[in-house]
Design a protein around this motif. Structure first.
Motif, short mmCIF file in Angstrom:
data_model
loop_
_atom_site.label_atom_id
_atom_site.label_comp_id
_atom_site.label_asym_id
_atom_site.label_seq_id
_atom_site.Cartn_x
_atom_site.Cartn_y
_atom_site.Cartn_z
N VAL A 40 0.84 -1.20 0.00
CA VAL A 40 0.00 0.00 0.00
C VAL A 40 0.88 1.25 0.00
CG1 VAL A 40 -1.71 1.30 1.33
CG2 VAL A 40 -1.96 -1.16 1.08
N ILE A 41 1.93 1.25 0.79
CA ILE A 41 2.85 2.41 0.83
C ILE A 41 3.52 2.62 -0.52
CG2 ILE A 41 5.03 3.23 1.80
CD1 ILE A 41 4.14 1.99 4.47
N LEU A 42 3.99 1.54 -1.14
CA LEU A 42 4.65 1.66 -2.44
C LEU A 42 3.69 2.16 -3.52
CD1 LEU A 42 6.96 -1.49 -2.45
CD2 LEU A 42 7.63 0.91 -2.23
N LEU A 43 2.48 1.65 -3.52
CA LEU A 43 1.49 2.14 -4.49
C LEU A 43 1.17 3.61 -4.27
CD1 LEU A 43 -1.09 -0.78 -4.84
CD2 LEU A 43 0.47 0.09 -6.57
N ALA A 44 1.07 4.01 -3.00
CA ALA A 44 0.80 5.42 -2.69
C ALA A 44 1.95 6.30 -3.14
CB ALA A 44 0.54 5.58 -1.20
N LEU A 45 3.19 5.86 -2.93
CA LEU A 45 4.35 6.62 -3.41
C LEU A 45 4.36 6.73 -4.92
CD1 LEU A 45 7.24 5.32 -1.13
CD2 LEU A 45 6.38 7.65 -1.27
N LEU A 46 4.03 5.62 -5.57
CA LEU A 46 4.01 5.59 -7.03
C LEU A 46 2.95 6.55 -7.59
CD1 LEU A 46 5.31 4.07 -9.42
CD2 LEU A 46 3.36 2.53 -9.33
N ILE A 51 1.71 13.06 -9.28
CA ILE A 51 0.69 14.05 -8.92
C ILE A 51 1.37 15.29 -8.33
CG2 ILE A 51 -1.22 14.56 -7.35
CD1 ILE A 51 -2.09 11.61 -7.72
N SER A 52 2.29 15.09 -7.40
CA SER A 52 2.96 16.24 -6.80
C SER A 52 3.87 16.94 -7.80
CB SER A 52 3.75 15.82 -5.55
OG SER A 52 4.77 14.94 -5.89
N LEU A 53 4.43 16.20 -8.75
CA LEU A 53 5.25 16.81 -9.78
C LEU A 53 4.44 17.82 -10.60
CD1 LEU A 53 8.10 16.61 -11.07
CD2 LEU A 53 7.10 15.04 -12.71
N VAL A 54 3.21 17.48 -10.90
CA VAL A 54 2.36 18.36 -11.70
C VAL A 54 1.68 19.42 -10.84
CG1 VAL A 54 0.28 18.43 -13.15
CG2 VAL A 54 1.96 16.61 -13.45
N VAL A 55 1.08 19.01 -9.74
CA VAL A 55 0.27 19.91 -8.93
C VAL A 55 1.13 20.94 -8.18
CG1 VAL A 55 -1.31 19.99 -6.95
CG2 VAL A 55 -1.59 18.23 -8.70
N LEU A 56 2.30 20.55 -7.73
CA LEU A 56 3.12 21.43 -6.90
C LEU A 56 4.23 22.13 -7.67
CD1 LEU A 56 3.46 19.23 -3.70
CD2 LEU A 56 1.81 21.03 -4.19
N ARG A 57 4.09 22.27 -8.99
CA ARG A 57 5.13 22.88 -9.81
C ARG A 57 5.45 24.30 -9.34
NH1 ARG A 57 3.88 21.65 -15.18
NH2 ARG A 57 5.39 19.99 -14.97
N LYS A 58 4.44 25.13 -9.14
CA LYS A 58 4.67 26.52 -8.73
C LYS A 58 5.30 26.59 -7.35
CE LYS A 58 1.08 28.61 -11.53
NZ LYS A 58 -0.18 29.37 -11.56
N GLU A 59 4.84 25.77 -6.44
CA GLU A 59 5.39 25.76 -5.09
C GLU A 59 6.84 25.28 -5.09
OE1 GLU A 59 5.44 26.87 -1.36
OE2 GLU A 59 3.66 27.09 -2.60
N ARG A 60 7.15 24.31 -5.93
CA ARG A 60 8.53 23.81 -6.04
C ARG A 60 9.43 24.90 -6.61
NH1 ARG A 60 7.29 19.63 -8.52
NH2 ARG A 60 7.58 20.38 -10.62
#
Length: 100
Positions: A40-46, A51-60
Motif C-alpha cells: 500500500v505504501i509503495l502504491l501510494a508513493l508511485l 501528482i505532486s510533480l504536476v500539482v506542486l510545480r509553482k510551489e517547487r
C-alpha cells in the motif's frame, strides 16, 4: 520550503488513503502474505510522485528560488569573511615587517 514539504506529505497521505481503500475493498490487488502494508505504501508513493510533480510545480519553483537566495547569501558571507581575513592577514604581515 516547509510549505512544499507539507503539501507533498498531504498528497502522499491522500494517495495512501485512496490506495488503502482500494486494496481493502478488493478493487486493487493485495500484497503477498504480510507485505500488504508495504504494498500500500509503495502504491501510494508511485501515485503521489507524478501528482505532486504536476500539482506542486509553482510551489517547487518558489522553494527553489528560496534555496538559491540562501546559497547566494552564504556565498556572499563567505566572500566577506575571506576579505576580512585577507585584510587582517595583510595588516599583521605589515606590522611584522616594520622595524620597531
Amino acid at each position: 520550503m516547509l510549505r512544499y514539504t507539507l503539501m507533498r506529505l498531504g498528497i502522499f497521505v491522500g494517495c495512501f488513503g485512496v490506495v488503502w481503500g482500494l486494496v481493502y475493498s478488493g478493487l486493487a490487488p493485495r500484497g503477498l502474505g504480510a507485505s500488504n502494508g508495504m504494498w500500500v505504501i509503495l502504491l501510494a508513493l508511485l501515485l503521489s510522485a507524478p501528482i505532486s510533480l504536476v500539482v506542486l510545480r509553482k510551489e517547487r519553483d518558489r522553494a527553489s528560488v528560496q534555496i538559491v537566495e540562501r546559497v547566494d547569501r552564504a556565498k556572499a558571507n563567505l566572500e566577506r569573511n575571506r576579505a576580512q581575513e585577507d585584510v587582517a592577514d595583510d595588516a599583521a604581515r605589515g606590522a611584522q615587517s616594520q622595524p620597531s
